[in-house]
Design a protein around this motif. Structure first.
Motif, short mmCIF file in Angstrom:
data_model
loop_
_atom_site.label_atom_id
_atom_site.label_comp_id
_atom_site.label_asym_id
_atom_site.label_seq_id
_atom_site.Cartn_x
_atom_site.Cartn_y
_atom_site.Cartn_z
N UNK A 93 -5.21 0.85 14.62
CA UNK A 93 -4.38 1.95 15.14
C UNK A 93 -4.72 2.36 16.58
N UNK A 94 -5.92 2.02 17.05
CA UNK A 94 -6.29 2.37 18.42
C UNK A 94 -5.36 1.71 19.44
N UNK A 124 3.94 0.99 9.31
CA UNK A 124 2.92 -0.06 9.21
C UNK A 124 1.52 0.47 9.53
N UNK A 126 -0.49 4.34 9.83
CA UNK A 126 -0.33 5.77 9.59
C UNK A 126 -0.27 6.58 10.90
N UNK A 127 -1.03 6.13 11.89
CA UNK A 127 -1.18 6.89 13.13
C UNK A 127 0.11 6.96 13.95
N UNK A 129 2.90 8.39 13.64
CA UNK A 129 3.62 9.66 13.79
C UNK A 129 2.86 10.65 14.67
N UNK A 130 1.61 10.36 14.98
CA UNK A 130 0.82 11.38 15.68
C UNK A 130 0.23 10.90 17.02
N UNK A 131 -0.01 9.60 17.15
CA UNK A 131 -0.64 9.12 18.39
C UNK A 131 0.33 8.99 19.57
N UNK A 132 1.55 8.46 19.38
CA UNK A 132 2.47 8.36 20.53
C UNK A 132 2.75 9.73 21.16
N UNK A 161 -1.08 6.51 -1.64
CA UNK A 161 0.08 6.76 -0.79
C UNK A 161 -0.17 7.91 0.16
N UNK A 162 0.54 7.86 1.29
CA UNK A 162 0.43 8.92 2.28
C UNK A 162 1.83 9.42 2.61
N UNK A 163 1.94 10.70 2.87
CA UNK A 163 3.21 11.25 3.32
C UNK A 163 2.95 12.52 4.08
N UNK A 164 3.84 12.84 5.03
CA UNK A 164 3.62 14.03 5.85
C UNK A 164 4.94 14.71 6.17
N UNK B 187 -8.66 13.65 22.94
CA UNK B 187 -8.09 12.34 22.63
C UNK B 187 -9.15 11.25 22.80
N UNK B 221 -4.83 13.09 13.75
CA UNK B 221 -5.49 12.17 14.68
C UNK B 221 -6.82 11.71 14.08
N UNK B 224 -6.28 9.21 11.07
CA UNK B 224 -5.44 8.00 11.19
C UNK B 224 -6.00 7.02 12.20
N UNK B 225 -6.98 7.45 13.01
CA UNK B 225 -7.61 6.51 13.95
C UNK B 225 -8.90 5.93 13.37
N UNK B 265 2.07 18.81 7.55
CA UNK B 265 1.57 19.04 6.19
C UNK B 265 1.33 17.65 5.61
N UNK B 266 0.08 17.21 5.62
CA UNK B 266 -0.23 15.81 5.33
C UNK B 266 -0.80 15.65 3.93
N UNK B 267 -0.28 14.66 3.22
CA UNK B 267 -0.66 14.41 1.84
C UNK B 267 -1.43 13.10 1.76
N UNK B 269 -3.38 10.43 -0.50
CA UNK B 269 -3.73 9.87 -1.81
C UNK B 269 -4.40 8.53 -1.53
#
Lengths: 195, 454
Positions: A93-94, A124, A126-127, A129-132, A161-164, B187, B221, B224-225, B265-267, B269
């Motif tokens: 993801x980096x 593909x 997870x990052x 949605x938040x890094x860009x 699973x992940x969801x946000x 960052x 962040x 996910x990194x 709001x992050x889930x 699992x």
């Protein structure tokens, strides 16, 4: 004795009569959920677009400044934007750092708060949605639910699973309660209802 | 130092105390607008309170269900009896994987456990990434509010701090400029981190998932990194079902900051692909709180901070005056449960006006519990002698109507005739920051007796 057993035993020493689970309250019904969604989204600092098809959305996005200015972008929505990075070829993801814009699919929107449900399975990495630096979420027409109570009826997790839920751009008010858009995540959040 | 002494320091800076009061009241008003916008608001509060009461009544069962499902989803669940064990577990996870750079998003539990100094003493760099928490970390302080950690700081002070640590321009204090500088600085830390640690807003027994809410996206962040995610939670964070989040997510952000939802709001699992998710479940005094019938309901707290924003004492005395990790009305209930002698002044840091109970999204009877604590502390003889004596005197006067009437007459006489220097002397705490009311010519009782029945 291991800690798990110790904790559970300590809790069990207090024997409480079972309190019943209540029914959920009947949530508010908006006459026009999509309009309410647009209003909520604006109130949380988001940008709202409505497009009949991908071509129309592409031309609308071209007028969105961070999209037009974006040097490097990725898109997971066919026909909208472009991908300067082959996401299937990267696993770290980096490598997403340096992306100016991401166009991602959203599963559905929530009228009461302008949030969009983004499924981890659709990303593909997870990052994404938040890094860009900037984000656009594309939600199919008709997929706006009224409230969070309605939203959770559409969500299931079976195993991993992940969801946000993403509601507008990243923000903070930690300095003297002054609202600043663009804390760590996306500096802008555009949501397009498509179809 | 008790609350009155610490509060005296805070109010010594009148302008700042006033600003603090207004800033929090502004958040309270935003909360009101959101709450009033939902016709079912009061029902939501009741529902949330009942879900919490239900969960608390079956905590062991739900904890085991959570562990089973979390494990099935690929997480590793750890159990910690106290702060020390919690810190040891987190450190072991990090050191076994050679982690020396950790990014953290907000977790009041890790503040409670003093995790940062524990890890730093063992060679791990810990970076708090919530902007407010980063500010207080750079300043070598603790959060003064659980949702707005740096609310006690002025932007000019943050400007000085950032100039020193992040190299921002000298004298710059514009919040947008400072936030942008922090974004760049953090960052780099996110990209360099080998592991991320978060708190937990909700843990779902039914699915084994944990939910984390932030506005800044720092938890996202941080998870996910780097491939390793450690989530730390108290046992009370459990809710039974995924659908219960429909109730709690509607209440949390509205109550906390007056937003309809947190931005993220992050889930979670299980871990990300190729990564690890560790959930550390902590007791640290919570089973004892469960056993205390009078204060059990404090376990329902979802840490929104609404009771702090509305409290007339908190707004005017600041978070530090409570000398506890969790300040304000809820902290004044939780802290004496840990250490009654140390926190004996806190249940008195309240006017018992009940505003905290009115805004609490899970209907904790905060002001009743504060009153109950006063009784318990008196029984434990942890109330200062002066206060005990005053209470005895008041009890005597209220039991004897003639004494009460005499007291009123004497009081009215003294208010009128005592020289100012004497009336506002050191003995009279009520005359310190305010003018005493003008003495009425006749008491209510005299007015009532002399009324015209016609």
């Amino acid at each position: 004795m291991d800690s798990k057993r110790a904790i559970l035993e300590a809790l069990r020493r207090t024997d409480l009569p079972p309190a019943p689970l209540p029914p959920y309250p009947a949530p508010v019904r908006f006459a026009d959920p999509e309009r309410q969604f647009a209003e909520s989204l604006l109130s949380v600092g988001g940008r709202y677009l409505r497009a009949a098809d991908a071509a129309q959305l592409a031309s609308q996005l071209a007028a969105v400044e961070p999209f037009a200015r974006a040097g490097r972008m990725v898109s997971l929505v066919p026909g909208v934007g472009r991908s300067d990075l082959d996401l299937s070829a990267i696993s770290d993801p980096h490598q997403l750092e340096g992306l100016d814009f991401a166009v991602l699919p959203g599963a559905f929107g929530v009228a009461e708060n302008g949030a969009v449900w983004v499924e981890g399975a659709s990303l593909p990495l997870r990052a994404l949605f938040v890094v860009p630096q900037h984000l656009a979420l594309v939600v199919p027409a008709g997929a706006v639910v009224q409230t969070m109570q309605d939203a959770y009826e559409r969500i299931a997790f079976r195993g991993a699973g992940f969801g946000v839920f993403v509601s507008g751009p990243s923000k903070t008010a930690d300095i003297e309660q002054s609202l600043v858009i663009g804390a760590h995540g996306a500096r802008s959040c555009t949501v397009a209802i498509l179809g | 130092m008790g609350h009155p002494e610490a509060a005296a320091r805070f109010v010594a800076d009148d302008a700042r105390a006033h600003w603090h009061d207004q800033a929090l009241w502004f958040v309270r008003l935003k909360r009101d607008r959101q709450a009033h916008g939902l016709p079912e608001w009061e029902e939501l509060r009741s529902c949330a309170a009942q879900i919490k009461a239900h969960t608390v009544s079956r905590l062991p069962q739900y904890l085991e269900e959570f562990e089973r499902n979390a494990t099935a989803a690929g997480a590793v669940v750890h159990w910690a009896r106290d702060a020390e064990e919690h810190n040891r577990i987190v450190h072991r996870i990090l050191s076994e994987r050679g982690v020396t750079r950790l990014v953290k998003s907000k977790s009041m539990l890790t503040e409670e456990c003093d995790l940062n100094p524990y890890l730093e003493a063992r060679g791990i760099e810990v970076v708090d990434t919530d902007l407010g928490e980063r500010i207080v970390q750079l300043a070598g302080e603790k959060p003064s509010h659980i949702v707005l950690p740096a609310i006690h700081k002025k932007k000019e002070e943050i400007g000085v701090l950032f100039h020193e640590h992040l190299g921002t321009q000298e004298g710059a204090s514009d919040p947008t400029y400072l936030t942008e500088a922090a974004r760049g600085h953090l960052r780099e830390r996110f990209l360099a981190a080998q592991a991320g640690l978060t708190g937990v807003n909700f843990a779902i027994a039914e699915t084994g998932g944990v939910v984390v809410c932030t506005n800044e996206g720092n938890a996202d962040m941080g998870t996910s990194l780097p491939p390793i995610h450690i989530a730390c939670m108290g046992v009370e964070k459990l809710i039974p079902r995924l659908a219960d989040l429909g109730v709690f997510t509607r209440l949390l952000a509205r109550s906390a900051t007056g937003q309809p939802a947190t931005t993220y709001t992050s889930h979670f699992h299980g871990p990300m692909k190729g990564g690890e998710l560790h959930v550390v479940v902590v007791d640290n005094g919570r089973s004892a709180l469960l056993a205390a019938e009078a204060h059990r309901r404090a376990l329902s707290c979802i840490r929104c901070g609404a009771c702090m924003n509305t409290c007339p004492v908190f707004r005017r005395s600041g978070g530090y005056s409570y000398g506890a990790v969790i300040p304000g009305p809820i902290g004044s209930i939780l802290s004496p449960a840990r250490d009654p002698a140390r926190h004996a002044s806190l249940p008195f840091a309240s006017t018992l006006c009940g505003s905290c109970s009115d805004v609490c999204p899970v209907r904790i009877d905060l002001h009743s519990q504060l009153l109950a604590w006063r009784g318990e502390l008196a029984e434990k003889r942890l109330v200062p002698a002066g206060k005990r004596l005053a209470m005895k005197a008041a009890s005597l006067v209220f039991r004897h109507p003639a004494l009460y009437a005499l007291g009123g007459r004497v009081g009215r006489f003294l208010l009128r005739h005592l020289p100012r220097a004497l009336l506002y002397g050191r003995w009279n705490a009520w005359g310190r920051q305010r003018e005493l009311p003008p003495a009425p010519a006749r008491s209510f009782r005299e007015l009532y007796d002399g009324r015209d029945d016609g």
